[in-house]
Design a protein around this motif. Sequence first.
Motif, PDB file in Angstrom:
ATOM      1  N   LEU A  71       0.809  -1.212   0.000  1.00 60.65           N
ATOM      2  CA  LEU A  71       0.000   0.000   0.000  1.00 60.65           C
ATOM      3  C   LEU A  71       0.847   1.269   0.000  1.00 60.65           C
ATOM      4  N   LEU A  72       2.037   1.223   0.584  1.00 57.60           N
ATOM      5  CA  LEU A  72       2.851   2.435   0.711  1.00 57.60           C
ATOM      6  C   LEU A  72       3.167   3.090  -0.643  1.00 57.60           C
ATOM      7  N   PRO A  73       3.721   2.366  -1.633  1.00 58.69           N
ATOM      8  CA  PRO A  73       3.962   3.038  -2.920  1.00 58.69           C
ATOM      9  C   PRO A  73       2.682   3.429  -3.637  1.00 58.69           C
ATOM     10  N   MET A  74       1.618   2.660  -3.458  1.00 61.70           N
ATOM     11  CA  MET A  74       0.348   3.003  -4.100  1.00 61.70           C
ATOM     12  C   MET A  74      -0.210   4.314  -3.542  1.00 61.70           C
ATOM     13  N   ILE A  75      -0.174   4.454  -2.227  1.00 61.56           N
ATOM     14  CA  ILE A  75      -0.688   5.677  -1.608  1.00 61.56           C
ATOM     15  C   ILE A  75       0.187   6.875  -1.984  1.00 61.56           C
ATOM     16  N   TYR A  76       1.499   6.678  -2.017  1.00 58.01           N
ATOM     17  CA  TYR A  76       2.394   7.757  -2.435  1.00 58.01           C
ATOM     18  C   TYR A  76       2.053   8.231  -3.843  1.00 58.01           C
ATOM     19  N   PHE A  77       1.881   7.291  -4.764  1.00 60.80           N
ATOM     20  CA  PHE A  77       1.588   7.666  -6.151  1.00 60.80           C
ATOM     21  C   PHE A  77       0.229   8.349  -6.257  1.00 60.80           C
ATOM     22  N   MET A  78      -0.750   7.870  -5.486  1.00 58.49           N
ATOM     23  CA  MET A  78      -2.073   8.474  -5.508  1.00 58.49           C
ATOM     24  C   MET A  78      -2.021   9.934  -5.059  1.00 58.49           C
ATOM     25  N   LEU A  79      -1.124  10.251  -4.125  1.00 58.95           N
ATOM     26  CA  LEU A  79      -1.014  11.618  -3.613  1.00 58.95           C
ATOM     27  C   LEU A  79      -0.131  12.495  -4.499  1.00 58.95           C
ATOM     28  N   ALA A  80       0.898  11.906  -5.108  1.00 63.20           N
ATOM     29  CA  ALA A  80       1.870  12.708  -5.857  1.00 63.20           C
ATOM     30  C   ALA A  80       1.468  12.933  -7.313  1.00 63.20           C
ATOM     31  N   ALA A  81       0.874  11.941  -7.944  1.00 60.93           N
ATOM     32  CA  ALA A  81       0.594  12.041  -9.380  1.00 60.93           C
ATOM     33  C   ALA A  81      -0.371  13.169  -9.743  1.00 60.93           C
ATOM     34  N   PRO A  82      -1.438  13.419  -8.982  1.00 62.93           N
ATOM     35  CA  PRO A  82      -2.358  14.498  -9.384  1.00 62.93           C
ATOM     36  C   PRO A  82      -1.711  15.881  -9.439  1.00 62.93           C
ATOM     37  N   ALA A  83      -0.591  16.079  -8.746  1.00 60.95           N
ATOM     38  CA  ALA A  83       0.063  17.388  -8.784  1.00 60.95           C
ATOM     39  C   ALA A  83       0.512  17.751 -10.201  1.00 60.95           C
ATOM     40  N   PHE A  84       0.813  16.746 -11.019  1.00 64.06           N
ATOM     41  CA  PHE A  84       1.259  17.015 -12.387  1.00 64.06           C
ATOM     42  C   PHE A  84       0.115  17.447 -13.297  1.00 64.06           C
ATOM     43  N   LEU A  85      -1.121  17.335 -12.819  1.00 62.30           N
ATOM     44  CA  LEU A  85      -2.244  17.857 -13.594  1.00 62.30           C
ATOM     45  C   LEU A  85      -2.265  19.378 -13.593  1.00 62.30           C
ATOM     46  N   LEU A  86      -1.537  19.982 -12.670  1.00 64.57           N
ATOM     47  CA  LEU A  86      -1.542  21.433 -12.527  1.00 64.57           C
ATOM     48  C   LEU A  86      -0.451  22.113 -13.343  1.00 64.57           C
ATOM     49  N   VAL A  87       0.403  21.322 -13.992  1.00 63.26           N
ATOM     50  CA  VAL A  87       1.510  21.895 -14.761  1.00 63.26           C
ATOM     51  C   VAL A  87       1.448  21.382 -16.193  1.00 63.26           C
ATOM     52  N   ARG A  88       2.115  22.086 -17.083  1.00 65.71           N
ATOM     53  CA  ARG A  88       2.148  21.713 -18.493  1.00 65.71           C
ATOM     54  C   ARG A  88       3.271  20.717 -18.746  1.00 65.71           C
ATOM     55  N   LEU A  89       2.965  19.692 -19.520  1.00 62.59           N
ATOM     56  CA  LEU A  89       3.949  18.650 -19.794  1.00 62.59           C
ATOM     57  C   LEU A  89       4.832  18.980 -20.988  1.00 62.59           C
ATOM     58  N   ASP A  90       4.622  20.153 -21.620  1.00 64.03           N
ATOM     59  CA  ASP A  90       5.512  20.539 -22.697  1.00 64.03           C
ATOM     60  C   ASP A  90       6.776  21.218 -22.174  1.00 64.03           C
ATOM     61  N   ILE A  91       6.855  21.351 -20.842  1.00 65.40           N
ATOM     62  CA  ILE A  91       8.072  21.875 -20.210  1.00 65.40           C
ATOM     63  C   ILE A  91       9.006  20.693 -19.964  1.00 65.40           C
ATOM     64  N   PRO A  92      10.187  20.642 -20.566  1.00 66.12           N
ATOM     65  CA  PRO A  92      11.058  19.460 -20.473  1.00 66.12           C
ATOM     66  C   PRO A  92      11.355  18.990 -19.051  1.00 66.12           C
ATOM     67  N   PRO A  93      11.728  19.859 -18.099  1.00 62.14           N
ATOM     68  CA  PRO A  93      12.000  19.348 -16.746  1.00 62.14           C
ATOM     69  C   PRO A  93      10.781  18.712 -16.084  1.00 62.14           C
ATOM     70  N   VAL A  94       9.598  19.253 -16.364  1.00 66.92           N
ATOM     71  CA  VAL A  94       8.375  18.683 -15.770  1.00 66.92           C
ATOM     72  C   VAL A  94       8.112  17.290 -16.337  1.00 66.92           C
ATOM     73  N   ALA A  95       8.265  17.144 -17.645  1.00 68.15           N
ATOM     74  CA  ALA A  95       8.041  15.835 -18.268  1.00 68.15           C
ATOM     75  C   ALA A  95       9.048  14.802 -17.768  1.00 68.15           C
ATOM     76  N   LEU A  96      10.294  15.222 -17.602  1.00 66.90           N
ATOM     77  CA  LEU A  96      11.300  14.299 -17.087  1.00 66.90           C
ATOM     78  C   LEU A  96      11.031  13.915 -15.631  1.00 66.90           C
ATOM     79  N   LEU A  97      10.517  14.854 -14.858  1.00 67.31           N
ATOM     80  CA  LEU A  97      10.162  14.556 -13.473  1.00 67.31           C
ATOM     81  C   LEU A  97       8.988  13.581 -13.408  1.00 67.31           C
TER      82      LEU A  97
END
Length: 198
Positions: A71-97
């Motif tokens: 559950l630990l990695p699943m919960i981490y991903f559930m909390l961290a992944a939505p943050a990338f919805l707030l940024v544009r993925l055409d920015i190279p550092p964001v896409a690499l992150l």
Amino acid sequence: MSPQAKDTDRCGSCSCEQFDIASDQSPMASVIGRGGYCHECRQKTLARQGERNGVRMMPDNVALFATIILLLPMIYFMLAAPAFLLVRLDIPPVALLLRAMFNGYFLTLAIAGAIGTITVAVAGRLVLAIGIGLIAAFAASSRRWFLRQMDARLSDRDAGDADAVRRLRRLHWGGMLSNAVQLAAVVASIPYIAVAPT
């Protein structure tokens, strides 16, 4: 009635003795609850029922440990992944992150699944070991697929493909959906994992 007088109540298949409350408020020998059952006999009855049903009434700590590390990695991903919805993925550092987060998530989940599989297999929970092993195998295969697709989308973006960022976003949503389904399945199975067969 004298302070030492006693009554005998029949409790299922056994006989329980209950002392009357004495004038000095001394405790009774056994406490008869509602329905004429004493606490001791009630516990014995539940234990016998558990034995007949073939299950232990205590949690399986090994299975719970394996579930928690999943559950630990699943919960981490559930909390961290939505943050990338707030940024544009055409920015190279964001896409690499984003790519690094997917890589770390699937790798951690595969390792945790392998540890959980070995742990519960040694404890004799073979069916549970197979289930956790399938999660680990799915994480390992998903890691290869997602990273390959992300690298292709990043290459397309660098080559000037205007639709590459949108396809990368779809991969982002697909990863979050996959994690949510696995997380829901693991959480829903906890009541069955927590009680081990005898």
